[in-house]
Design an enzyme around this catalytic site. Structure first.
Site, PDB file in Angstrom:
ATOM      1  N   GLY A  19       0.816  -1.212   0.000  1.00 50.23           N
ATOM      2  CA  GLY A  19       0.000   0.000   0.000  1.00 50.23           C
ATOM      3  C   GLY A  19       0.848   1.260   0.000  1.00 50.23           C
ATOM      4  CG  PHE A 140      16.180 -16.751   2.897  1.00 52.36           C
ATOM      5  CD1 PHE A 140      16.979 -15.998   3.725  1.00 52.36           C
ATOM      6  CD2 PHE A 140      14.830 -16.887   3.223  1.00 52.36           C
ATOM      7  CE1 PHE A 140      16.460 -15.380   4.862  1.00 52.36           C
ATOM      8  CE2 PHE A 140      14.299 -16.277   4.352  1.00 52.36           C
ATOM      9  CZ  PHE A 140      15.114 -15.531   5.173  1.00 52.36           C
ATOM     10  CD  GLN A 253       5.807 -20.176   2.890  1.00 56.67           C
ATOM     11  OE1 GLN A 253       6.080 -19.029   3.228  1.00 56.67           O
ATOM     12  NE2 GLN A 253       6.336 -20.753   1.829  1.00 56.67           N
ATOM     13  CG  HIS A 255       8.504 -20.007   8.589  1.00 53.60           C
ATOM     14  ND1 HIS A 255       9.540 -20.505   9.343  1.00 53.60           N
ATOM     15  CD2 HIS A 255       9.035 -19.009   7.842  1.00 53.60           C
ATOM     16  CE1 HIS A 255      10.644 -19.830   9.065  1.00 53.60           C
ATOM     17  NE2 HIS A 255      10.359 -18.920   8.162  1.00 53.60           N
ATOM     18  CG  LEU A 265       9.343 -16.229  11.505  1.00 48.43           C
ATOM     19  CD1 LEU A 265       8.658 -17.464  10.948  1.00 48.43           C
ATOM     20  CD2 LEU A 265       9.570 -15.216  10.406  1.00 48.43           C
ATOM     21  CD  GLU A 268      13.741 -19.953   4.649  1.00 50.01           C
ATOM     22  OE1 GLU A 268      12.511 -20.038   4.740  1.00 50.01           O
ATOM     23  OE2 GLU A 268      14.356 -20.092   3.588  1.00 50.01           O
ATOM     24  NE  ARG A 299      10.083 -19.592   4.541  1.00 53.74           N
ATOM     25  CZ  ARG A 299       9.892 -18.290   4.525  1.00 53.74           C
ATOM     26  NH1 ARG A 299       8.712 -17.800   4.203  1.00 53.74           N
ATOM     27  NH2 ARG A 299      10.868 -17.471   4.846  1.00 53.74           N
ATOM     28  CG  HIS A 366       5.359 -17.520   7.456  1.00 54.24           C
ATOM     29  ND1 HIS A 366       5.606 -16.607   8.454  1.00 54.24           N
ATOM     30  CD2 HIS A 366       6.192 -17.203   6.430  1.00 54.24           C
ATOM     31  CE1 HIS A 366       6.558 -15.771   8.048  1.00 54.24           C
ATOM     32  NE2 HIS A 366       6.914 -16.102   6.819  1.00 54.24           N
ATOM     33  NE  ARG A 408       6.123 -15.740   1.282  1.00 57.17           N
ATOM     34  CZ  ARG A 408       7.074 -15.341   2.138  1.00 57.17           C
ATOM     35  NH1 ARG A 408       8.220 -14.872   1.700  1.00 57.17           N
ATOM     36  NH2 ARG A 408       6.873 -15.429   3.431  1.00 57.17           N
TER      37      ARG A 408
END
Ligand SMILES: Cc1cc2nc3c(=O)[nH]c(=O)nc-3n(C[C@H](O)[C@H](O)[C@H](O)COP(=O)(O)OP(=O)(O)OC[C@H]3O[C@@H](n4cnc5c(N)ncnc54)[C@H](O)[C@@H]3O)c2cc1C
Length: 597
Positions: A19, A140, A253, A255, A265, A268, A299, A366, A408
């Protein structure tokens, strides 16, 4: 409750990266009157919780030669062979998506990535650095080379502050703590929203030439989640209720590293920096499931592996539902420098210092791969044919463009929100400059919202909103989670429908009008109930396993029947109707392959 009409050229709901980028660009391109609504303070948007990084093939870092795929990294000396390219980033993303991502959109994502990270840098964003001063990169999951550009484990925080500043500088007006209740669509054209000023309790009809949603994800439909309390998928539900179809909602997803019992979290980046996952017997079990990538597999695969270890009795903790994340070998200095927030989170929520002890973790809900379908300019698709809904745009996690397909890759979503938020900003400014009108609104669009509030404030019914929300979250967690099958999904669908019914007799305690958080919780629960039915229906229909959607009764990917996007439209009787549309694939360059790591 009184009501007042407000008018702007552009109204953007959501002050996260998507946004804020759109607002900043539209204003910079000359649109005079751009407003952003956010139900929480703009800087508390979930984008600011992102830790690990934003992907782009900058070619600043590479593994030290001869140290293997998990060895130390070094900066690439100027003039040396690059290790990365947008093409490699593209392939990794397509493979990560289990071939459900639209490849034309992915190409835009990975090409724009490089420019947008430099744009952040030029706007003053404080990235971590290589010794010679370039932006630092880490590994990652699912990415073949280090391409996560980061700022310690505060990446989202610094990106959001940077772009928020720029939006303010361009004169964007922020309505902080305003809650969007409805989208106004008349004769197929979007002409505004209805919103509640949380502080005063006033309802407003807000008219605009163009509306955009950047309302974020919906992890709060599940009991264990990494998502902020605000991530209740309001925008997704509001659009669905207004007749917009939702795409690929069954792909949720999980995680691999949420704090055990809490879901908060642990980035990662922990595994990117070299962390191990260990079961109760002390085994690094990823050897069995992804011998090449180990802990840095994508993931979906790592979460499934953890869940299998847990289900087969090798979990840790009193209920055996946890796994250990071992970071001790990284050493104190690296942990303090690269993972300070993660250390703090483990200390506060598990009482564990990751410098000396292993941290108990578990998979956590996640990210929402699905959402409001758009083209690559953020223009919302009104139907299966892909016709645009004039005046309505969406970007970021609430949208499905679709770059993530069925799964993702980490660091691709800060990127998506930035790239497609920016593109939506350009498209919106063009739409306004092409003469988009402020459409007259025929009746009183706020009437339905007023009734909705009045009913909630006056009803004395036996049900409790919070209890209904909890029941929903647990059925979604237990029956529409990492592993799914027909009986459990059927159960989830029955539960969700019953909860929707019971919501009609739910009461709230607080009957006041100012800052009524009970009322907000009721709207949010109603929204969770609306789109959860779509998630479960899509999951039940999709008889295959692809990416994050894993059916134990249909364990294989089935390209013949299921290489297609789901579109769910709300029928007249309020139930989702599922239709399917093609995936955009370059059959010569990137045909579907077996997905192995
Ligand atoms: C803990 C965590 C860590 C993450 N780490 C990473 C990472 O390292 N790298 C990466 O790429 N991705 C990461 N992600 C994912 C990424 O942060 C998000 O997908 C992305 O930031 C979403 O941005 P957004 O602009 O779409 O939405 P958000 O930033 O979630 O913003 C949503 C906005 O919508 C507003 N809103 C919602 N509903 C309403 C309503 N009804 N009325 C008014 N306003 C409303 C909210 O107030 C908010 O301003 C992480 C996610 C989490 C949860």
């Amino acid at each position: 409750m009184s009501s007042e009409t407000i008018t702007h050229d552009v109204i953007i709901v959501g002050a996260g990266l998507a946004g804020s980028w759109a607002a900043m660009i539209a204003a910079k391109q000359g649109v005079k009157d751009v407003a952003v609504l956010s139900k929480i303070h703009p800087l508390r948007s979930h984008s600011s919780a992102a830790q690990g990084g934003i992907a782009a093939a900058l070619n600043n870092c590479r593994p030290v030669a001869g140290t293997g795929p998990r060895g130390p990294l070094e900066q690439i000396p100027p003039g040396d062979e690059p290790v990365d390219s947008w093409e490699l980033h593209m392939f990794d993303t397509i493979k990560g998506s289990d071939w459900l991502g639209d490849q034309d959109a992915i190409e835009i994502l990975v090409k724009d990535a490089i420019e947008i990270v430099f744009q952040y840098e030029h706007m003053g964003c404080v990235f971590s650095r290589t010794p010679d001063g370039r932006i630092a990169q880490r590994r990652f999951g699912g990415h073949s080379v280090p391409r996560a550009n980061y700022s310690a484990d505060w990446t989202g925080h610094v990106l959001l502050h940077t772009i928020h500043e720029q939006a303010l500088r361009q004169g964007v007006h922020f309505y902080s703590e305003w809650y969007c209740l409805e989208l106004i669509v008349e004769e197929g054209i979007c002409c505004g929203v209805v919103a509640l000023d949380i502080l005063t309790g006033q309802i407003h009809t807000m008219r605009a030439r163009a509306v955009m949603f950047g309302t974020g994800g919906y992890g709060r439909a599940y009991a264990i989640t990494s998502n902020a309390y605000a991530n209740t998928g309001d925008g997704v539900a509001i659009a669905y209720n207004a007749g917009v179809p939702l795409m690929d909602m069954e792909f949720v997803q999980f995680h691999p590293t949420g704090v055990y019992k809490h879901g908060i979290l642990m980035s990662e980046a922990c595994r990117g920096e070299g962390g191990y996952l260990v079961n109760k017997d002390g085994d690094r079990f990823m050897e069995k499931y992804a011998p090449d990538k180990m802990e840095l597999a994508p993931r979906d695969l790592v979460s499934r592996s953890e869940q299998l270890e847990i289900d087969q009795g090798r979990g840790i903790g009193p209920d055996g539902k946890g796994i250990y994340l071992d970071l001790r070998h990284l050493g104190r200095e690296k942990i303090l420098q690269r993972l300070p927030q993660v250390r703090d989170i483990a200390l506060k929520f598990s009482g564990v210092d990751i410098i000396d002890e292993m941290a108990p973790i578990q998979p956590t809900t996640h990210y929402s791969m699905g959402g409001i379908p758009t083209n690559s300019d953020g223009q919302v698709r009104a139907n299966l044919a892909g016709d645009p809904l004039t005046g309505f745009y969406a970007a970021g996690e609430c949208a499905c463009v679709s770059v993530h397909g069925a799964n993702r890759l980490g660091t691709n979503s800060l990127l998506e929100a930035s790239v497609f938020g920016r593109r939506a900003g350009y498209a919106i400014s063009q739409f306004i400059q092409d003469g988009a009108e402020l459409k007259p609104i025929s009746d009183d669009p706020a009437e339905r919202s007023r009734k909705r509030i009045e009913t909630l404030l006056t009803r004395e019914g036996p049900e409790n909103v919070e209890h209904l929300a909890q029941e929903l979250k647990w059925t979604m967690t237990n029956n529409c989670g990492i592993f799914r099958d027909e009986p459990r999904l059927e159960q989830a669908l029955v539960d969700v429908k019953q909860l929707q019914e019971r919501f009609h007799s739910a009461a709230i305690m607080d009957k006041s009008s100012r800052f009524n958080t009970d009322l907000l919780a009721a709207f949010e629960t109603e929204h969770l109930l609306a789109f959860s039915e779509v998630i479960v229906s899509g999951a039940l229909a999709r008889q295959e396993s692809r990416g994050a959607h894993s059916r134990t009764d249909y364990p294989a990917r089935d390209d013949k029947n299921w290489l297609k996007h789901t579109l769910a439209r709300k029928d007249r009787d309020g139930r989702p109707i599922l239709e399917y549309t093609d995936v955009h694939i370059d059959w010569e360059k990137y045909p579907p392959q077996e997905r192995k790591y």
